[in-house]
Write an enzyme that holds these catalytic residues in place. Structure first.
Site, mmCIF file in Angstrom:
data_model
loop_
_atom_site.group_PDB
_atom_site.id
_atom_site.type_symbol
_atom_site.label_atom_id
_atom_site.label_comp_id
_atom_site.label_asym_id
_atom_site.label_seq_id
_atom_site.Cartn_x
_atom_site.Cartn_y
_atom_site.Cartn_z
ATOM 1 N N CYS A 28 32.666 40.765 42.665
ATOM 2 C CA CYS A 28 33.259 41.715 43.603
ATOM 3 C C CYS A 28 32.342 42.932 43.791
ATOM 4 O O CYS A 28 31.347 42.830 44.496
ATOM 5 C CB CYS A 28 34.671 42.102 43.147
ATOM 6 S SG CYS A 28 35.675 42.828 44.468
ATOM 7 N N HIS A 59 37.332 37.473 41.410
ATOM 8 C CA HIS A 59 37.410 37.882 40.005
ATOM 9 C C HIS A 59 37.836 36.698 39.131
ATOM 10 O O HIS A 59 39.032 36.482 38.943
ATOM 11 C CB HIS A 59 38.449 38.990 39.829
ATOM 12 C CG HIS A 59 38.121 40.273 40.493
ATOM 13 N ND1 HIS A 59 37.496 41.308 39.840
ATOM 14 C CD2 HIS A 59 38.352 40.704 41.752
ATOM 15 C CE1 HIS A 59 37.352 42.325 40.672
ATOM 16 N NE2 HIS A 59 37.850 41.984 41.842
ATOM 17 N N GLU A 111 37.529 36.653 35.959
ATOM 18 C CA GLU A 111 37.962 37.234 34.687
ATOM 19 C C GLU A 111 39.448 37.588 34.670
ATOM 20 O O GLU A 111 40.005 37.884 33.608
ATOM 21 C CB GLU A 111 37.115 38.480 34.360
ATOM 22 C CG GLU A 111 37.441 39.728 35.140
ATOM 23 C CD GLU A 111 36.907 39.767 36.560
ATOM 24 O OE1 GLU A 111 37.095 40.799 37.223
ATOM 25 O OE2 GLU A 111 36.299 38.767 37.025
#
Length: 194
Positions: free
Chosen positions: A78, A169, A171
């Site tokens: 991002c 994302h 994560e």
């Protein structure tokens, strides 16, 4: 093998947790001397303007550029993708590391309330869960940039040699496949330079 996660601002903790879940030693990178210890670097999501300003003032940005040109594997998510891009079409004067041959537009997938999750088919990896939050869109890319995944026909995961970048994302999900892919990039280079 040690992977650093740039911790000037943004969701660096989530990346550290993802890497540690894979059994990889990972820590928060804040200084030039921290950068000298690592075998790979993750640049997290967050506010790209803030991360860039701090990186520029502290010298961290110059060091990242030098390490990238020396072959250090770097993965930007991002805001990290924005910072790796050579050009930001809607903010051309914003500081970036200018490492990847891509042009991006910030916040191109909508505001925070328009965040969404999708499953993507990723080359070399398979199906991956992806979270888009104020994500950048890749508008242009050179022939030496490999597109690993697209969303609605637009690249959202790209690789250029030792550099990897995603609009989304990984994560923020329990899916570790993208991190595994990056860890393999780091491990392959680590073995080759030992």
């Amino acid at each position: 093998m040690l992977i650093g996660v740039l911790a000037l601002q943004g969701d660096f903790r989530e990346h550290i947790w993802s890497l540690r879940r894979l059994g990889v030693e990972a820590f928060a990178v804040k200084t030039v001397s921290d950068l000298e210890k690592i075998n790979g670097l993750v640049i997290p999501g967050g506010e790209s303007t803030s991360i860039g300003k701090i990186a520029k003032v502290t010298g961290v940005g110059d060091k990242i550029v030098q390490l990238a040109k020396d072959g250090l594997p770097i993965y930007g998510t991002c805001a990290g993708m924005i910072l790796l891009a050579k050009k930001i079409v809607d903010h051309p004067d914003q500081y970036t590391f200018r490492l990847m041959d891509i042009s991006v537009k910030r916040n191109a997938y909508g505001r925070q309330i328009e965040s969404f999750e999708v499953y993507l088919d990723v080359a070399k990896i398979g199906k991956v869960k992806a979270v888009f939050i104020r994500a950048p869109k890749v508008l242009e890319w050179s022939s030496n940039v490999e597109v690993l995944a697209t969303y609605e026909g637009t690249p959202v995961l790209v690789q250029q040699g030792n550099l990897l970048a995603s609009s989304f994302h990984p994560e923020l999900t329990d899916d570790l496949k993208i991190h595994e892919y990056f860890v393999k990039m780091v491990a392959d280079r680590y073995e080759s330079v030992r």
